[in-house]
Design a protein around this motif. Sequence first.
Motif, short mmCIF file in Angstrom:
data_model
loop_
_atom_site.label_atom_id
_atom_site.label_comp_id
_atom_site.label_asym_id
_atom_site.label_seq_id
_atom_site.Cartn_x
_atom_site.Cartn_y
_atom_site.Cartn_z
N ARG A 49 62.57 99.19 57.64
CA ARG A 49 60.97 99.79 58.01
C ARG A 49 60.11 100.39 58.48
NH1 ARG A 49 60.86 94.69 53.80
NH2 ARG A 49 61.73 95.76 52.47
N ASN A 50 60.17 99.92 59.50
CA ASN A 50 59.91 100.13 60.86
C ASN A 50 59.96 101.25 61.63
OD1 ASN A 50 58.39 97.54 60.33
ND2 ASN A 50 59.81 96.14 62.03
N LYS A 51 60.42 101.93 61.04
CA LYS A 51 61.47 103.10 61.35
C LYS A 51 60.47 104.49 61.20
CE LYS A 51 66.08 102.71 62.22
NZ LYS A 51 67.57 102.57 61.87
N LYS A 52 60.38 105.21 61.65
CA LYS A 52 59.46 106.39 60.05
C LYS A 52 60.07 107.02 59.40
CE LYS A 52 57.04 107.67 64.73
NZ LYS A 52 56.84 109.28 65.74
N ASP A 53 59.39 107.46 58.46
CA ASP A 53 60.01 107.91 57.42
C ASP A 53 61.46 108.98 57.43
OD1 ASP A 53 58.27 109.77 57.68
OD2 ASP A 53 56.91 110.11 55.33
N SER A 158 65.87 112.59 53.99
CA SER A 158 63.86 113.42 53.34
C SER A 158 62.77 112.21 53.71
CB SER A 158 64.54 114.00 52.32
OG SER A 158 64.23 113.43 51.59
N PRO A 159 62.21 112.09 53.67
CA PRO A 159 60.96 111.66 53.88
C PRO A 159 60.31 111.72 52.17
CG PRO A 159 59.95 113.08 55.28
CD PRO A 159 61.68 113.76 54.41
N LYS A 160 61.03 112.15 51.15
CA LYS A 160 61.15 112.15 49.93
C LYS A 160 62.27 111.24 49.38
CE LYS A 160 61.76 114.99 45.84
NZ LYS A 160 61.30 116.04 45.35
N SER A 161 63.33 111.13 50.02
CA SER A 161 63.77 109.98 49.49
C SER A 161 63.71 108.49 49.96
CB SER A 161 65.05 110.24 50.38
OG SER A 161 66.06 111.76 49.78
N VAL A 162 63.12 108.95 50.92
CA VAL A 162 62.52 107.56 51.42
C VAL A 162 61.29 106.86 50.22
CG1 VAL A 162 61.13 106.78 53.55
CG2 VAL A 162 63.51 108.03 54.29
N ILE A 163 60.51 107.41 49.90
CA ILE A 163 59.70 107.46 49.56
C ILE A 163 59.79 106.47 48.28
CG2 ILE A 163 57.47 107.52 47.80
CD1 ILE A 163 56.65 110.02 49.92
#
Length: 202
Positions: A49-53, A158-163
């Motif tokens: 979680r502490n990693k950037k998206d 991808s940021p979208k997948s992370v969300i």
Amino acid sequence: MSTSLDQNPIFLSVAREIQGSGSTGRILEKLSGLQVDDSNGGEMFPELRNKKDTAWDFRSVVSIVRLIQQNRQSVSNSYEEAMARYSKVNNLTAKRKANEEEVRLKQTLTDYILKIESNFEKNDRADESIFKEITRFFDSLESAEKLSEDNISSLNLSPKSVIQIGPILERYEECYQEYSKLKPVLGRLIRIADYIIEDAGA
């Protein structure tokens, strides 16, 4: 979250299974060869979680799924033992009135069996959801066919997948915490059941 590079072939085979729209069972089967250190398992969640998206890497996400799988298997083994003891205690009391200790044990076993089954269901739903999201990620990845043992370690979602995966990660963490609580309790219940069975001469 460090993972040995010599496990990259396993990560790649898991990725290929997901890309090929493999079933959840098939993906988990591929994943079962992965070795994940459970001693610091709880730290894997905040570490990711502490990693950037933009830095949620495929290997870390898959390693968390494997961590949960390992814990589930451990609880499942104890669950099967507890069910066997529950059956024996039930047989003991089938033709006579159960004493107070037996009644209490049967009720406690029943309660924990229901908790375990509920957690397994939550785990199943999380598995299906996360593989569905990773499949979508691969479908949108133009270079997916170029994945190899050499570059799988640098594959980030991808940021979208992370969300989309964030809430699933929360459910996995709930499963992990519950499994951690259940394992020692089941061990104690099994020992108590063994004492009762032994005293009854079964």
